[in-house]
Design a protein around this motif. Structure first.
Motif, PDB file in Angstrom:
ATOM      1  N   ALA A   1      40.226  51.883  43.230  1.00 50.50           N
ATOM      2  CA  ALA A   1      38.763  51.801  43.183  1.00 50.50           C
ATOM      3  C   ALA A   1      38.309  50.370  43.465  1.00 50.50           C
ATOM      4  CB  ALA A   1      38.262  52.245  41.815  1.00 50.50           C
ATOM      5  N   PRO A   2      37.128  50.203  44.062  1.00 49.66           N
ATOM      6  CA  PRO A   2      36.623  48.865  44.393  1.00 49.66           C
ATOM      7  C   PRO A   2      36.647  47.863  43.231  1.00 49.66           C
ATOM      8  CG  PRO A   2      35.282  50.523  45.462  1.00 49.66           C
ATOM      9  CD  PRO A   2      36.240  51.268  44.585  1.00 49.66           C
ATOM     10  N   PRO A   3      36.251  48.248  41.994  1.00 51.57           N
ATOM     11  CA  PRO A   3      36.318  47.263  40.906  1.00 51.57           C
ATOM     12  C   PRO A   3      37.742  46.779  40.644  1.00 51.57           C
ATOM     13  CG  PRO A   3      34.924  49.118  40.286  1.00 51.57           C
ATOM     14  CD  PRO A   3      35.630  49.524  41.537  1.00 51.57           C
ATOM     15  N   ILE A   4      38.708  47.680  40.806  1.00 49.24           N
ATOM     16  CA  ILE A   4      40.099  47.291  40.602  1.00 49.24           C
ATOM     17  C   ILE A   4      40.554  46.364  41.725  1.00 49.24           C
ATOM     18  CG2 ILE A   4      42.453  48.130  40.323  1.00 49.24           C
ATOM     19  CD1 ILE A   4      40.612  48.849  38.041  1.00 49.24           C
ATOM     20  N   VAL A   5      40.132  46.669  42.939  1.00 49.10           N
ATOM     21  CA  VAL A   5      40.478  45.819  44.078  1.00 49.10           C
ATOM     22  C   VAL A   5      39.937  44.411  43.874  1.00 49.10           C
ATOM     23  CG1 VAL A   5      40.156  45.455  46.549  1.00 49.10           C
ATOM     24  CG2 VAL A   5      40.630  47.755  45.683  1.00 49.10           C
ATOM     25  N   GLU A   6      38.734  44.309  43.322  1.00 51.84           N
ATOM     26  CA  GLU A   6      38.149  42.999  43.064  1.00 51.84           C
ATOM     27  C   GLU A   6      38.974  42.231  42.039  1.00 51.84           C
ATOM     28  OE1 GLU A   6      36.066  39.606  43.040  1.00 51.84           O
ATOM     29  OE2 GLU A   6      36.021  41.230  44.524  1.00 51.84           O
ATOM     30  N   LYS A   7      39.433  42.923  40.991  1.00 50.00           N
ATOM     31  CA  LYS A   7      40.306  42.277  40.016  1.00 50.00           C
ATOM     32  C   LYS A   7      41.584  41.799  40.690  1.00 50.00           C
ATOM     33  CE  LYS A   7      38.719  44.960  36.008  1.00 50.00           C
ATOM     34  NZ  LYS A   7      38.229  43.838  35.191  1.00 50.00           N
ATOM     35  N   LEU A   8      42.065  42.589  41.615  1.00 49.08           N
ATOM     36  CA  LEU A   8      43.269  42.248  42.363  1.00 49.08           C
ATOM     37  C   LEU A   8      43.043  40.984  43.189  1.00 49.08           C
ATOM     38  CD1 LEU A   8      46.071  43.536  42.722  1.00 49.08           C
ATOM     39  CD2 LEU A   8      45.175  44.717  44.725  1.00 49.08           C
ATOM     40  N   ASN A   9      41.901  40.910  43.840  1.00 47.53           N
ATOM     41  CA  ASN A   9      41.568  39.733  44.641  1.00 47.53           C
ATOM     42  C   ASN A   9      41.448  38.487  43.774  1.00 47.53           C
ATOM     43  OD1 ASN A   9      41.490  41.239  47.010  1.00 47.53           O
ATOM     44  ND2 ASN A   9      39.298  41.680  46.816  1.00 47.53           N
ATOM     45  N   GLN A  10      40.882  38.644  42.581  1.00 47.81           N
ATOM     46  CA  GLN A  10      40.771  37.512  41.666  1.00 47.81           C
ATOM     47  C   GLN A  10      42.151  37.004  41.266  1.00 47.81           C
ATOM     48  OE1 GLN A  10      38.347  38.813  38.393  1.00 47.81           O
ATOM     49  NE2 GLN A  10      36.537  39.143  39.660  1.00 47.81           N
ATOM     50  N   ALA A  11      43.061  37.937  41.020  1.00 48.46           N
ATOM     51  CA  ALA A  11      44.419  37.551  40.658  1.00 48.46           C
ATOM     52  C   ALA A  11      45.115  36.846  41.816  1.00 48.46           C
ATOM     53  CB  ALA A  11      45.228  38.784  40.236  1.00 48.46           C
TER      54      ALA A  11
ATOM     55  N   MET B 240      51.521  42.436  40.780  1.00 54.29           N
ATOM     56  CA  MET B 240      51.738  42.334  42.215  1.00 54.29           C
ATOM     57  C   MET B 240      53.219  42.468  42.550  1.00 54.29           C
ATOM     58  SD  MET B 240      48.616  41.848  42.529  1.00 54.29           S
ATOM     59  CE  MET B 240      47.240  41.177  41.595  1.00 54.29           C
ATOM     60  N   ILE B 241      53.515  43.119  43.657  1.00 55.11           N
ATOM     61  CA  ILE B 241      54.866  43.233  44.169  1.00 55.11           C
ATOM     62  C   ILE B 241      54.924  42.475  45.487  1.00 55.11           C
ATOM     63  CG2 ILE B 241      56.679  44.790  44.960  1.00 55.11           C
ATOM     64  CD1 ILE B 241      55.407  46.973  43.237  1.00 55.11           C
ATOM     65  N   SER B 242      55.812  41.481  45.564  1.00 57.24           N
ATOM     66  CA  SER B 242      55.905  40.651  46.756  1.00 57.24           C
ATOM     67  C   SER B 242      57.192  40.928  47.516  1.00 57.24           C
ATOM     68  CB  SER B 242      55.840  39.168  46.365  1.00 57.24           C
ATOM     69  OG  SER B 242      54.626  38.876  45.706  1.00 57.24           O
ATOM     70  N   ASP B 243      57.130  40.692  48.793  1.00 60.82           N
ATOM     71  CA  ASP B 243      58.305  40.802  49.657  1.00 60.82           C
ATOM     72  C   ASP B 243      59.185  39.583  49.422  1.00 60.82           C
ATOM     73  OD1 ASP B 243      60.182  40.793  51.714  1.00 60.82           O
ATOM     74  OD2 ASP B 243      58.777  41.626  53.171  1.00 60.82           O
ATOM     75  N   PRO B 244      60.445  39.759  48.970  1.00 56.44           N
ATOM     76  CA  PRO B 244      61.307  38.607  48.688  1.00 56.44           C
ATOM     77  C   PRO B 244      61.525  37.723  49.916  1.00 56.44           C
ATOM     78  CG  PRO B 244      62.239  40.626  47.786  1.00 56.44           C
ATOM     79  CD  PRO B 244      61.091  41.036  48.664  1.00 56.44           C
ATOM     80  N   ALA B 245      61.486  38.327  51.098  1.00 54.32           N
ATOM     81  CA  ALA B 245      61.761  37.568  52.316  1.00 54.32           C
ATOM     82  C   ALA B 245      60.590  36.713  52.753  1.00 54.32           C
ATOM     83  CB  ALA B 245      62.167  38.521  53.443  1.00 54.32           C
ATOM     84  N   THR B 246      59.392  37.286  52.695  1.00 54.30           N
ATOM     85  CA  THR B 246      58.219  36.584  53.214  1.00 54.30           C
ATOM     86  C   THR B 246      57.295  36.044  52.138  1.00 54.30           C
ATOM     87  OG1 THR B 246      56.858  38.592  53.323  1.00 54.30           O
ATOM     88  CG2 THR B 246      58.288  38.106  55.227  1.00 54.30           C
ATOM     89  N   GLY B 247      57.391  36.600  50.920  1.00 54.41           N
ATOM     90  CA  GLY B 247      56.494  36.198  49.843  1.00 54.41           C
ATOM     91  C   GLY B 247      55.150  36.877  49.903  1.00 54.41           C
ATOM     92  N   GLY B 248      54.933  37.708  50.937  1.00 53.92           N
ATOM     93  CA  GLY B 248      53.668  38.404  51.069  1.00 53.92           C
ATOM     94  C   GLY B 248      53.552  39.577  50.117  1.00 53.92           C
TER      95      GLY B 248
END
Length: 222
Positions: A62-72, A98-106
């Motif tokens: 949901a958009p409010p959750i996405v915004e929290k994600l962006n803040q993080a 958050m789950i990041s790619d170990p190779a790229t950090g993205g």
């Protein structure tokens, strides 16, 4: 159980699917874990474990959750915790990791944990009601003849006046100080006091119980 078929053939998230089932097994029926793939640019649900609420595979955050994600993301914290509700109004303690790619950090995914706290709040209410039966607050200032709501309002006003602050309930430190002073007056021994305080401070009763617990633990350690 987690819908592992949604990630079949893609080993990227397989270990997280196993973790999801472990978390739900550990915390029981009040826990639900969802896994979102962000490699396409938006958070798309690919796996779910637990049955706290209905969610559809392929749905988006949901958009409010996405915004929290962006803040993080902007703060580089990697994890956020917040309260939310189910579609039918039950209260949740929720977190995003958050789950990041170990190779790229993205960032490639998000693990969301929702724990229904409605039963905990109900249990606290029952205990508060039971423990407050026929009890009166300590001290003459908080006698049964005095209106508890007025006591709360007076202490709130005094607290902010003493701190040379405008009347606002946005600061946790101020709320904790108010709860500490109310505890000194024995207000929380009166049935219904927690609800009155939570309404006055514009926070949940669950938060007030947390503040009371902090105050009592601090005093017991002194």
């Amino acid at each position: 159980m987690a819908n592992s078929q949604t990630v079949a053939g893609d080993p990227t998230f397989q270990s997280f699917v196993l973790l999801m089932d472990t978390l739900v097994a550990q915390f029981g029926a009040n826990c639900q874990v969802t896994l979102y793939d962000m490699r396409e640019g938006s958070a798309r649900l690919i796996a779910v474990s637990g049955t706290v609420m209905d969610v559809a595979i392929g749905s988006r955050l949901a958009p409010p959750i996405v915004e929290k994600l962006n803040q993080a993301n902007r703060s580089n914290s990697g994890r956020i915790m917040f309260t939310s509700t189910t579609p039918d109004g039950r209260r949740l303690s929720s977190s995003l990791t958050m789950i990041s790619d170990p190779a790229t950090g993205g960032q490639i995914g998000v693990l969301k944990i929702d724990f229904c706290i409605e039963h905990l709040i109900s249990s606290i209410d029952v205990l508060q009601t039971f423990c407050g039966i026929d009890e009166q607050p300590r001290g003459g200032d908080a006698s049964g003849e005095e209106d508890i709501g007025q006591i709360v309002e007076t202490i709130i006003a005094e607290t902010f006046e003493n701190r040379n602050s405008a009347r606002s309930t946005s600061g946790k430190e101020h709320r904790l100080e108010i709860v500490r002073r109310l505890e000194d007056r024995g207000v929380f021994r009166v049935k219904g006091a927690v609800e009155i305080v939570s309404n006055s401070l514009n926070v949940s009763k669950y938060s007030i119980y947390n503040y009371i617990d902090q105050v009592r633990k601090t005093r017991s350690s002194q």
